[in-house]
Motif scaffolding. Structure first.
Motif, short mmCIF file in Angstrom:
data_model
loop_
_atom_site.label_atom_id
_atom_site.label_comp_id
_atom_site.label_asym_id
_atom_site.label_seq_id
_atom_site.Cartn_x
_atom_site.Cartn_y
_atom_site.Cartn_z
N ALA A 383 2.57 -2.71 -3.85
CA ALA A 383 1.66 -3.74 -3.71
C ALA A 383 2.41 -4.82 -4.79
CB ALA A 383 0.14 -3.34 -4.15
N HIS A 517 -7.12 -9.11 -2.47
CA HIS A 517 -6.67 -7.77 -2.01
C HIS A 517 -6.24 -7.97 -0.44
CE1 HIS A 517 -5.84 -5.06 -5.00
NE2 HIS A 517 -7.10 -5.21 -5.59
N GLN A 521 -2.77 -8.44 1.52
CA GLN A 521 -2.31 -7.49 2.48
C GLN A 521 -1.91 -8.10 3.93
OE1 GLN A 521 -5.78 -4.76 2.64
NE2 GLN A 521 -4.95 -3.89 0.58
N HIS A 533 1.27 -1.90 3.94
CA HIS A 533 0.77 -1.88 2.36
C HIS A 533 -0.75 -1.76 2.38
CE1 HIS A 533 4.45 -3.14 1.21
NE2 HIS A 533 4.76 -4.23 2.39
#
Length: 534
Positions: A383, A517, A521, A533
């Motif tokens: 990440a 987030h 992704q 991921h």
């Protein structure tokens, strides 16, 4: 030796230094000292240390702490060691063995934060083995098994010469006593050892990853010892090195963060543990919760049996870069570049008054803190971090806003982990904070305001050292063991309550944190359609 004369030493080996503290039987710190540890970064994602340099730093720290405490060596009844979960490689004569092809043999330690074994960690995860259930479903490259796989594949000459491998805390007890004993904490948390089973090693898993020869190569054939269980006394060389006597007892040690958890949660070992959350925060942050029954949580390591105290299960979350991330922001911003630690001091002095007046200092500036991957709860070592809302401004105000937004992001990462824990039966209301972040009033306030929990800090200025001293005391107590020693030595506590006025703004920013987030992704998927991921 009478109980009132009895003293204990706790030793903590962190990422950058070794520290030692002398404590009396009631947990009062009488003297402490620290010495730096060398580090080598031969390639990107490779981080190494020198085990002999570490041992020398440990010994000097113990001697200096003893001198400051004015306690005679013969009054030190026991010593306990904690250390980072770094991997020490030794040859068949137990001499240092270099971990990188072409490197010097003195660099024989793969540091916990080393990410050379990302691919091997992915292969471990792909096995679908049952051991994965006890590490949150995903193998981390920061654990020892993928690092050993990497050595076997990429440094075969060293692997062929290898006669032993230790988690660093176990290496320290080996140097102190000559005993090859391993702690339940280290091997359960980092080596896929299932301490709750009669046969703790999953032979099918070891076969799948090509590690059938593990026990011979690491020189471990006996069951691991319980935390604080007596290993023995210092041998002649260990006593001479440390400046202590051969009557000094050594207890089975802990990983450094786990020592911090013991130092802050020790008095609660017999109570309602579901509400208490130990957070050991420095360069990185570890989050520890204890329960009387196992809880399986995706992206959270564990449940580990007996990893902090006998009979209790541990769940462990983590953030790979927290203090390190703030250091990075300081280094990258033009205003603060070159200021070093002074920039953190400036940020604290300037931000606290602003935070008292305004609960959102940068409404359009947001940070995703995964600059060194996401350990928990996404378990995605690849990440990436994100900063959204930058301008061309290079002023002090710009720096302060970015520093604050980064500190918020670190706190949101902690809230993310608490949410995952609470979804499976915990009811976290108190964060027991230790480590370097206790010195930052900005972070302490944000941890309380963002999570809605009380932040609890011990009056012991060195709770990690206290945890190691507790396990040392437990090694002397055949009846009460670790639990009684921890209750006896626990310090008084100070509570920091959340500011309810800040809740709405942090809830809004936390929702944006989750959106970031999802966006990251999605961008990863577009950039590399074949990759997976978080």
């Amino acid at each position: 030796m009478s109980p009132q004369d009895t003293c204990f030493i706790g030793v903590d080996v962190g990422t950058g230094s070794a520290r030692a503290g002398v404590f009396d039987a009631n947990g009062k710190l009488l003297g402490s000292a620290a010495h730096a540890i060398a580090m080598n970064r031969p390639k990107p994602d490779f981080v190494e240390q020198d085990s002999e340099n570490i041992w020398q730093s440990v010994c000097q720290s113990v001697r200096d702490a003893l001198k400051k405490s004015a306690v005679a060596p013969e009054k030190i009844a026991a010593i306990g060691f904690d250390a980072t979960c770094s991997l020490v490689i030794r040859d068949q004569d137990n001499r240092p063995l270099g971990v990188t092809p072409g490197g010097a043999d003195n660099w024989d330690v793969i540091v916990w934060m080393d990410h050379r074994a990302v691919r091997e960690a992915e292969e471990c995860t792909a096995t679908g083995s049952r051991v994965l259930e006890f590490i949150g479903g995903t193998m981390s490259p920061e654990m020892e098994m993928p690092k050993l796989m990497w050595l076997k594949r990429h440094n075969k000459p060293a692997w062929d010469k290898m006669g032993a491998a230790y988690d660093l805390a176990d290496f320290l007890s080996f140097r102190a006593t000559g005993s090859n004993a391993r702690s339940c904490c280290t091997v359960t948390c980092k080596w896929t050892y299932l301490a709750h089973q009669d046969e703790p090693w999953d032979r099918d898993f070891l076969s799948l990853i090509g590690m059938e020869d593990l026990n011979d190569k690491i020189n471990m054939h006996d069951p691991a010892l319980a935390v604080g269980e007596r290993i023995g006394t210092l041998d002649a060389q260990g006593a001479a090195d440390l400046g202590l006597t051969t009557d000094c007892v050594v207890g089975a040690g802990l990983i450094d963060a786990h020592a911090g958890a013991l130092g802050t949660l020790g008095e609660y070992l017999d109570g309602n543990l579901d509400q208490h959350f130990a957070m050991i925060a420095g360069t990185s942050t570890c989050h520890m919760t204890l329960s009387k029954q196992p809880r399986f949580i995706k992206g959270i390591w564990g449940p580990y049996f007996g990893a902090i105290a006998p009979g209790l299960w541990l769940n462990e979350g983590g953030q790979s870069a927290t203090g390190a991330l703030l250091d990075h922001v300081v280094a990258m911003h033009p205003f603060s570049n070159g200021m070093g630690r002074d920039a953190h001091k400036l940020a604290g002095e300037k931000l606290l008054p602003l935070m008292a007046d305004t609960t959102d200092l940068a409404p359009r500036l947001h940070v995703l803190p995964d600059f060194h991957g996401n350990r928990s709860p996404l378990a995605d070592p690849e990440a990436l971090g994100v900063i959204s809302g930058l301008t061309l401004d290079q002023s002090e105000e710009s720096f302060l806003k970015l520093y604050w937004a980064t500190a918020c992001a670190i706190a949101y990462g902690t809230r993310h982990i608490i949410d995952a824990l609470n979804d499976t039966g915990y009811d976290i209301t108190h964060i027991h904070l230790s480590g370097g972040h206790t010195a930052s009033k900005v972070l302490v306030k944000l941890y309380a305001d963002v999570t809605g929990c009380h932040v609890v800090m011990s009056d012991c200025e060195e709770p990690v050292l206290l945890g190691s001293a507790m396990l040392a005391a437990g090694a002397l107590d055949a009846d009460g063991g670790l639990a009684r020693a921890a209750r006896q030595m626990a310090g008084k506590e100070t509570l920091h309550a959340p500011d309810e006025k800040a809740k709405a703004d942090h809830d809004r920013r936390y929702a944006i944190f989750h959106q970031m987030h999802a966006h990251r992704q999605a961008l990863d998927a577009m950039s590399n359609p074949g990759a997976k991921h978080g």
